[in-house]
Enzyme design. Structure first.
Site: not given
Ligand code: SAH
Length: 367
Positions: A91, A111, A115, A156-157, A210-212, A286, A351
């Site tokens: 997508e 991927c 996560c 994907g990564e 992506s830290m989180h 989300h 996202c």
């Molecule tokens: N693999 C890469 C790029 C794809 S995801 C990465 O992880 O950075 C793009 C962004 O969307 C990342 O920051 C990811 O952590 C975030 N993301 C993934 N799932 C999400 C969700 N359910 N709600 C909000 N953001 C999310």
């Protein structure tokens, strides 16, 4: 199977040109037809001799493929499904805004990162996208002419498919290709070190990490990649690069209610990022739609959890008021922070909501 020309770098096109008896400079002509004129057929490359075109056609095709379907959000966002070889699909999300139009592209089918909060992770990994398939998302986008930015934040990564991602970036930014400034492109990663290092050394595009969570134990629980690539080490590595010029570094931070949204976390984030020129993007979580069909092994493992901590399915979004306080705390401590607008939620295009699980697609098509 004939090879695709779309997705070849100038060096590769030079080999192609020589192999059909053309001079080296013909590679630039082919590139011009492909990337500037955007032709769909080798026959349209009229400044090549008829004989050369015939020879090219015997072994190659342009390799552009329109999206298989589109879903429109009430906010103007459009999600496209592109073929990705065989039965695979990916997508892409087109996000028009007041003064820009961004395309969010995928780099892999599924991927490997798994996560906990990401829908793509739930579908597991199927394949790397070829350079052709990465570029085709841009090339064959119906709104191609309106595009101002591309972000690698789809499925994907990117650093796990770094060869193809770097080739795509070379073509998008190359003078023989689309000729875009690298400032229009952002690549997002969990931080796979080897690929990341190559990306930093071999391209000029912006980086999003992506830290989180700033806490190793918590990040490890949400993002298995933390085990091999700790966020603290990534930050140290990033300090070795120059972020004071045009190139931008940002950190993405999904806000999970009562998990990573208190003062303690805000303090840790500022501590971690001290001395690094960057910004933080706060993202609303989300929540993933419930799965009502046969669950996959990934889903079963997820529901069961690792046994020592709260089940990951309990993750909920932080409310906006708290996100604003969090942002203000960071900004007041010298870490520029913004809250990222959430787009296309109604069509599962926001996202982390991208997935092409067969079951889900069938459900969507039934609706
Ligand atoms: N693999 C890469 C790029 C794809 S995801 C990465 O992880 O950075 C793009 C962004 O969307 C990342 O920051 C990811 O952590 C975030 N993301 C993934 N799932 C999400 C969700 N359910 N709600 C909000 N953001 C999310």
């Amino acid at each position: 199977m004939r090879e695709t020309l779309l997705g070849m770098t100038l060096a590769e096109l030079t080999q192609v040109a020589l192999s059909v008896g053309l001079q080296r400079y013909a590679a630039r002509q082919i590139a011009q037809w492909l990337y500037v004129r955007r032709v769909h057929d080798i026959d349209e490359m009229t400044n090549l001799s008829k004989q050369a075109r015939e020879q090219l056609k015997a072994a190659y095709v342009v390799g552009a493929e329109p999206p298989m379907y589109a879903m429109r959000s009430t906010d103007g966002t459009v999600k496209y499904l592109f073929g990705a070889g065989g039965a695979n699909t990916v997508e892409s999300v087109f996000i028009p805004d007041a003064d820009r139009a961004t395309l969010c592209v995928s780099s892999q089918v599924g991927c490997k990162m798994n996560c906990r909060f990401c829908m793509t992770g739930k579908q597991g990994f199927s394949a790397d996208l070829t350079t052709n398939r990465i570029l085709n998302q841009i090339f064959s986008l119906p709104e191609h002419d309106r595009l101002t930015n591309v972000v690698f934040m789809g499925m994907g990564e990117p650093m796990d498919n770094i060869d193809n991602v770097l080739k795509a970036l070379e073509i998008i930014t190359g003078d023989y290709g689309l000729g875009w400034s690298p400032k229009r492109i952002t690549v997002s990663t969990v931080g796979i070190r080897k690929g990341l290092k190559r990306f930093l050394d071999e391209s000029q595009c912006h980086l999003a990490v992506s830290m989180h969570s700033p806490m190793a134990a918590q990040r490890r629980e949400w993002m298995p990649a933390e085990r091999s690539y700790p966020i603290a080490e990534l930050v140290e590595m990033l300090k070795g690069y120059d972020w004071s010029g045009q190139r931008r570094l940002s950190f993405e931070y999904i806000m999970f209610k009562d998990c990573n949204d208190s003062l303690t976390y805000a303090k840790e984030v500022t501590k971690l990022l001290r001395g690094l020129e960057c910004r933080v993007n706060l993202i609303r979580f989300h929540a993933l739609p419930p799965v009502d069909s046969t669950p996959s092994l990934r889903q079963a493992q997820d529901r069961l959890g690792s046994g020592t901590s709260s089940p990951p399915m309990d993750l909920r979004p932080t409310d906006m008021e708290r996100m604003v306080w969090f942002r203000d705390y960071l900004t007041l401590h010298g870490v520029r922070a913004t809250i990222r607008a959430s787009r296309g939620e109604d069509i599962l295009a926001a996202c982390g909501m991208l997935s092409t699980d067969r079951e889900r697609q069938q459900n969507e098509q039934k609706e």
